[in-house]
Write an enzyme that holds these catalytic residues in place. Structure first.
Site, PDB file in Angstrom:
ATOM      1  N   GLU A 170      -4.559  12.945   9.912  1.00 28.66           N
ATOM      2  CA  GLU A 170      -5.115  12.568   8.616  1.00 28.66           C
ATOM      3  C   GLU A 170      -6.499  11.998   8.869  1.00 28.66           C
ATOM      4  O   GLU A 170      -6.682  10.799   9.074  1.00 28.66           O
ATOM      5  CB  GLU A 170      -4.250  11.511   7.915  1.00 28.66           C
ATOM      6  CG  GLU A 170      -4.675  11.293   6.468  1.00 28.66           C
ATOM      7  CD  GLU A 170      -5.193   9.897   6.118  1.00 28.66           C
ATOM      8  OE1 GLU A 170      -5.687   9.710   5.004  1.00 28.66           O
ATOM      9  OE2 GLU A 170      -5.132   8.990   6.966  1.00 28.66           O
ATOM     10  N   ASP A 224       0.836  -1.185   0.000  1.00 32.41           N
ATOM     11  CA  ASP A 224       0.000   0.000   0.000  1.00 32.41           C
ATOM     12  C   ASP A 224       0.883   1.253   0.000  1.00 32.41           C
ATOM     13  O   ASP A 224       0.678   2.169   0.794  1.00 32.41           O
ATOM     14  CB  ASP A 224      -0.945  -0.021   1.224  1.00 32.41           C
ATOM     15  CG  ASP A 224      -1.990   1.106   1.160  1.00 32.41           C
ATOM     16  OD1 ASP A 224      -2.184   1.677   0.075  1.00 32.41           O
ATOM     17  OD2 ASP A 224      -2.594   1.397   2.207  1.00 32.41           O
ATOM     18  N   HIS A 232      -2.453   0.251  12.121  1.00 34.19           N
ATOM     19  CA  HIS A 232      -2.230  -1.133  11.705  1.00 34.19           C
ATOM     20  C   HIS A 232      -0.750  -1.381  11.454  1.00 34.19           C
ATOM     21  O   HIS A 232       0.030  -0.441  11.319  1.00 34.19           O
ATOM     22  CB  HIS A 232      -3.022  -1.435  10.430  1.00 34.19           C
ATOM     23  CG  HIS A 232      -2.914  -0.352   9.389  1.00 34.19           C
ATOM     24  ND1 HIS A 232      -3.835   0.674   9.284  1.00 34.19           N
ATOM     25  CD2 HIS A 232      -1.990  -0.100   8.432  1.00 34.19           C
ATOM     26  CE1 HIS A 232      -3.486   1.494   8.303  1.00 34.19           C
ATOM     27  NE2 HIS A 232      -2.365   1.052   7.773  1.00 34.19           N
ATOM     28  N   ASP A 279      -1.523   8.677  10.654  1.00 36.74           N
ATOM     29  CA  ASP A 279      -2.288   8.038   9.585  1.00 36.74           C
ATOM     30  C   ASP A 279      -3.597   7.443  10.114  1.00 36.74           C
ATOM     31  O   ASP A 279      -3.616   6.805  11.166  1.00 36.74           O
ATOM     32  CB  ASP A 279      -1.430   6.925   8.976  1.00 36.74           C
ATOM     33  CG  ASP A 279      -2.097   6.257   7.796  1.00 36.74           C
ATOM     34  OD1 ASP A 279      -2.343   6.954   6.800  1.00 36.74           O
ATOM     35  OD2 ASP A 279      -2.391   5.049   7.865  1.00 36.74           O
ATOM     36  N   ARG A 303      -5.299   4.879  -7.221  1.00 37.61           N
ATOM     37  CA  ARG A 303      -4.553   6.009  -6.660  1.00 37.61           C
ATOM     38  C   ARG A 303      -3.164   6.122  -7.280  1.00 37.61           C
ATOM     39  O   ARG A 303      -2.573   7.202  -7.297  1.00 37.61           O
ATOM     40  CB  ARG A 303      -4.441   5.873  -5.137  1.00 37.61           C
ATOM     41  CG  ARG A 303      -5.773   6.027  -4.420  1.00 37.61           C
ATOM     42  CD  ARG A 303      -5.637   5.789  -2.928  1.00 37.61           C
ATOM     43  NE  ARG A 303      -5.160   4.435  -2.656  1.00 37.61           N
ATOM     44  CZ  ARG A 303      -4.767   4.019  -1.453  1.00 37.61           C
ATOM     45  NH1 ARG A 303      -4.783   4.841  -0.427  1.00 37.61           N
ATOM     46  NH2 ARG A 303      -4.349   2.770  -1.279  1.00 37.61           N
ATOM     47  N   GLN A 336      -2.907  -5.442   5.973  1.00 34.20           N
ATOM     48  CA  GLN A 336      -2.754  -4.382   6.983  1.00 34.20           C
ATOM     49  C   GLN A 336      -3.645  -4.727   8.176  1.00 34.20           C
ATOM     50  O   GLN A 336      -4.854  -4.500   8.142  1.00 34.20           O
ATOM     51  CB  GLN A 336      -3.138  -3.016   6.386  1.00 34.20           C
ATOM     52  CG  GLN A 336      -2.118  -2.498   5.378  1.00 34.20           C
ATOM     53  CD  GLN A 336      -2.646  -1.367   4.505  1.00 34.20           C
ATOM     54  OE1 GLN A 336      -3.678  -1.502   3.832  1.00 34.20           O
ATOM     55  NE2 GLN A 336      -1.950  -0.240   4.497  1.00 34.20           N
ATOM     56  N   ASP A 354      -3.497  10.308  -2.234  1.00 36.77           N
ATOM     57  CA  ASP A 354      -4.712   9.498  -2.173  1.00 36.77           C
ATOM     58  C   ASP A 354      -5.784  10.035  -3.106  1.00 36.77           C
ATOM     59  O   ASP A 354      -5.616  11.045  -3.780  1.00 36.77           O
ATOM     60  CB  ASP A 354      -5.253   9.483  -0.734  1.00 36.77           C
ATOM     61  CG  ASP A 354      -4.524   8.462   0.143  1.00 36.77           C
ATOM     62  OD1 ASP A 354      -4.003   7.473  -0.398  1.00 36.77           O
ATOM     63  OD2 ASP A 354      -4.500   8.677   1.362  1.00 36.77           O
TER      64      ASP A 354
HETATM   65  C1  GLC Z   1      -4.109   6.608   4.743  1.00 37.61           C
HETATM   66  C2  GLC Z   1      -3.118   6.749   3.617  1.00 37.61           C
HETATM   67  C3  GLC Z   1      -3.470   5.790   2.534  1.00 37.61           C
HETATM   68  C4  GLC Z   1      -3.457   4.416   3.097  1.00 37.61           C
HETATM   69  C5  GLC Z   1      -4.314   4.296   4.362  1.00 37.61           C
HETATM   70  C6  GLC Z   1      -3.997   3.058   5.109  1.00 37.61           C
HETATM   71  O1  GLC Z   1      -5.357   6.989   4.390  1.00 37.61           O
HETATM   72  O2  GLC Z   1      -3.085   8.066   3.159  1.00 37.61           O
HETATM   73  O3  GLC Z   1      -2.628   5.923   1.436  1.00 37.61           O
HETATM   74  O4  GLC Z   1      -3.960   3.532   2.148  1.00 37.61           O
HETATM   75  O5  GLC Z   1      -4.070   5.330   5.255  1.00 37.61           O
HETATM   76  O6  GLC Z   1      -2.753   3.143   5.762  1.00 37.61           O
HETATM   77  C1  GLC Z   2      -8.421   7.300   4.505  1.00 33.83           C
HETATM   78  C2  GLC Z   2      -9.864   7.759   4.372  1.00 33.83           C
HETATM   79  C3  GLC Z   2     -10.525   7.200   3.165  1.00 33.83           C
HETATM   80  C4  GLC Z   2      -9.488   7.187   2.081  1.00 33.83           C
HETATM   81  C5  GLC Z   2      -8.556   6.087   2.439  1.00 33.83           C
HETATM   82  C6  GLC Z   2      -7.388   5.808   1.569  1.00 33.83           C
HETATM   83  O1  GLC Z   2      -8.050   7.117   5.818  1.00 33.83           O
HETATM   84  O2  GLC Z   2     -10.638   7.712   5.496  1.00 33.83           O
HETATM   85  O3  GLC Z   2     -11.620   7.963   2.793  1.00 33.83           O
HETATM   86  O4  GLC Z   2     -10.064   7.002   0.850  1.00 33.83           O
HETATM   87  O5  GLC Z   2      -8.064   6.221   3.738  1.00 33.83           O
HETATM   88  O6  GLC Z   2      -7.224   6.552   0.454  1.00 33.83           O
END
Ligand code: GLC
Ligand code: GLC
Length: 675
Positions: free
Chosen positions: A370, A186, A229, A328, A551, A296, A435
């Site tokens: 985030e 990821d 995670h 994150d 993405r 994850q 993202d």
């Molecule tokens: C956050 C990151 C995204 C990732 C997710 C899980 O949203 O920006 O890229 O997939 O967390 O770690």
């Molecule tokens: C983020 C968001 C979700 C987003 C994803 C990864 O934590 O909550 O909306 O699309 O992770 O991109």
């Protein structure tokens, strides 16, 4: 002298002056929930019994090499922060012996970590304590990139420092660079160890050296703290899989579907393309909670040992010299049956507890939240005592919405009512991230404008993936979920703004979008490569591990060609770069753009966004007017009648006559200084 012997401090008293008998303090008015450990009733034997050993155990780890002054500074911070940490810990974990023991060990870890912290980093701690608003400066400018895609490895990043200086960066977010599964991680968000850098990118020693070198160049380093995670290859996960009960308790592992089914009644699907629901089946038939990808595994923060283990990883990173941790996926860290398992109160307490640990052992470290969720919930993470910084996903989404509709009412409303945040905090404003773009505006807000939220989301999704007649955008759908109607958008700024479709106004849109993040207040964050107009990269479709995750279309390799033309304004890259550079310089010399205060300015034209930045010291202000239409738009003389007849437009450096009204070219914006 007097200050050093503050008589209110528990730690100072108990550790330095152990002669003071425990309980000699006045009982606290709030009793057991009082705000310092000393402020407990002397008759509360439980607290007395657990506190005294804690204090002794912390003082026992003091090293011979630790000076009195250094130890006292730790004690002072323990005095102010430990009571908060203790209260949060109790609220989350109760006061059973296991919770108390973990809190004790955590405090000892913090004391050790402080003693491990280098003199250089301690000097930064002191400097930032003296200038706590350093990140509110109008000179702050962020950039984000993947180490491998942008520069190959960490030494490649070092060699780009001259460019970062040319651009004006003061904040660099390197996407996850830790040890991660080889095949699919990821993009590094599945971490196998926080103590090791992915060997393809470099070593931990190189990372520490890089932080120092960046700092010498005026750039703070931001890395991710992916604490919701770990990867399934993390040592903890491997042990859990092997049946080690201590580590099984680090995750959410169930023998059958009973509990997973119960949780899934109320939990939303985040990556339905990867797996339905929130759990995946292990080879041995058990089920493990995986909010994101199947590899994850969500950590179980109901176990205080998990908190302590992750706090140790956090402090380890802090001592490498990292300035900001991007926290994150904050919304997901606490789970409770019968709820959405997002944004629960305990999620906040956990982050506040991490914050308190930092204040004790790595005081200058900041958190960036985030939380890509409903705006009511985004702000709940933003506080000096929680996350001092936060992505601004609402502003991001509404910039795109305004470009699509040529109507600024939603964005204007968001700036009016959702821009102001707690003192001592700042937004991180961005046009797009690594993202997807999710349409996280509040349906109730837009209903006031007569807009139906779900219909508008449907329109935006259609518009940005070019399923709408006349669209200039070339985005790709992400996690298109026909069952729930949910969908998000992937793509680079230039492709979404029309450059890929050869729309003649694309470059102006790219500039307009960036002008908003540069002027509303907070830290503007560029996705590196977008400043030279990089386009979507469809190569991800040929990479099996990426093909199902759109993405990646927005994560191209370093666009070397575009960068080589960046100073030639006759090229697309150069036109974007040179104009953006000018805006960045202008912002850096415009102190009104410091801080986050914004006052609405109604341009009385639905295509023209208006706001004022009064600056922090009063006196002058900057009035921003930005035309989101493809046509020239007028702001009437009457609307501008409160402003001086003539004002300097900082964007072009020309004086504009306002008394007759203002005609803005398509996508033109002005930054008017008014005294
Ligand atoms: C956050 C990151 C995204 C990732 C997710 C899980 O949203 O920006 O890229 O997939 O967390 O770690
Ligand atoms: C983020 C968001 C979700 C987003 C994803 C990864 O934590 O909550 O909306 O699309 O992770 O991109």
């Amino acid at each position: 002298m007097h200050l050093e012997h503050r008589s209110t401090g528990v730690f100072a008293l108990r550790i330095c002056r152990t002669a003071v008998p425990f309980g000699a303090q006045r009982p606290g008015r709030e009793g057991r929930r009082g705000n310092t450990l000393a402020v407990v009733s002397p008759t509360d034997e439980r607290t007395e019994a657990t506190t005294l050993p804690l204090l002794h155990r912390v003082s026992a780890v003091r090293r011979d090499t630790t000076t009195d002054e250094d130890w006292r500074s730790l004690e002072r911070r323990l005095d102010t922060e430990f009571p908060r940490l203790e209260r949060l810990f109790r609220d989350i974990y109760g006061d059973g012996p296991e919770a108390v023991e973990q809190l004790t060990l955590l405090t000892i870890d913090a004391a050790n970590s402080w003693q491990d912290r280098s003199a250089d980093l301690k000097a930064i701690d002191s400097r930032r304590a003296a200038t706590p608003d350093w990140f509110q400066s109008n000179r702050m400018l962020g950039g984000v990139c993947y180490v491998d895609l942008y520069a190959g490895d960490l030494s490649g990043i070092r060699s780009r420092i001259p460019y970062f200086r040319e651009l004006g960066l003061t904040y660099l977010h390197l996407m996850p660079l830790f040890l991660a599964p080889a095949e699919n991680s990821d993009g590094g968000y599945a971490v196998s160890s926080y103590r090791a850098v992915n060997p393809a990118l470099g070593t931990m020693a190189e990372l520490a050296a890089l932080t120092a070198e960046l700092r010498e160049n005026g750039i703070s380093l931001v890395v991710d703290f992916i604490f919701n995670h770990t990867s399934d290859e993390h040592e903890w996960a491997r042990k859990a899989l092997a049946g080690d009960p201590e580590h099984e308790a680090f995750y959410w592992i169930f023998p059958d579907r009973e509990m997973p089914d119960a949780y899934e009644q109320t939990v939303r699907e985040i990556f339905p393309d990867d797996h339905p629901g929130s759990f995946v089946r292990l080879d041995d038939g058990r089920w493990v909670w995986t909010t994101f990808h199947s590899f994850q595994w969500d950590l179980n923060y109901r176990n205080p040992a998990v908190f302590r283990a992750m706090a140790a990883e956090m402090l380890f990173l802090a001592n490498q010299g990292v300035d900001v941790l991007r926290m994150d996926a904050v919304a997901f860290i606490w789970k409770e049956l019968g709820t959405s398992c997002e944004n629960l109160p305990q999620a906040h307490w956990l982050i506040q507890a991490f914050n308190a640990v930092c204040r004790i052992a790595a005081p200058s470290l900041l958190f960036k939240s985030e939380a890509i969720v409903h705006p009511d919930q985004v702000v709940e993470y933003i506080d000096e005592k929680e996350c001092q910084l936060s992505y601004n996903p609402l502003q991001m989404a509404l910039i795109w919405s305004s470009l699509a509709t040529r109507d600024v009412r939603m964005l204007s409303q968001a700036l009016d009512r959702r821009h102001e945040i707690a003192p001592g905090t700042a937004w991180v404003n961005y046009v797009r991230s690594h993202d997807d773009i999710g349409w996280t505006f509040a349906d109730e807000d837009v209903a006031e404008l007569g807009i139906n939220g779900s219909e508008h989301r449907r329109f935006l999704n259609a518009f940005f993936v070019n399923r709408f007649e006349g669209s200039f955008a070339r985005g790709v759908p992400f996690q298109d979920n026909p069952r729930t109607g949910d969908c998000r958008i992937s793509g680079t700024t230039a492709s979404l703004a029309g450059l890929e479709a050869h729309d003649p106004q694309a470059i102006d849109r790219v500039l307009l979008a960036h002008s908003i993040i540069l002027s509303t207040g907070g830290i503007p964050l560029l996705y590196l490569g977008d400043e030279v107009g990089q386009l979507n990269d469809y190569g991800y479709l040929d990479v099996p591990a990426h093909a199902d995750d759109s993405r990646w279309v927005g994560r191209p390799k370093y666009p070397a060609d575009a960068y080589s033309h960046r100073n030639d304004p006759t090229t697309d890259a150069g036109a974007i770069f040179t104009r953006l550079r000018r805006l960045i310089d202008t912002r850096a010399s415009t102190t009104e753009f410091a801080g986050g205060r914004l006052v609405p300015f109604d341009a009385k034209n639905d295509h023209v966004l208006g706001y004022q930045r009064p600056g922090r010291n009063g006196g002058s202000a900057v009035v921003v007017l930005a035309n989101f239409a493809d046509t020239a738009e007028r702001v009437a003389a009457l609307t501008l009648s409160g402003l001086p007849a003539v004002a300097l437009d900082l964007v072009t450096g020309t004086r504009l006559l306002l008394s007759g009204g203002l005609l803005l070219a398509p996508h033109q914006f002005v930054w008017l200084r008014v005294e």
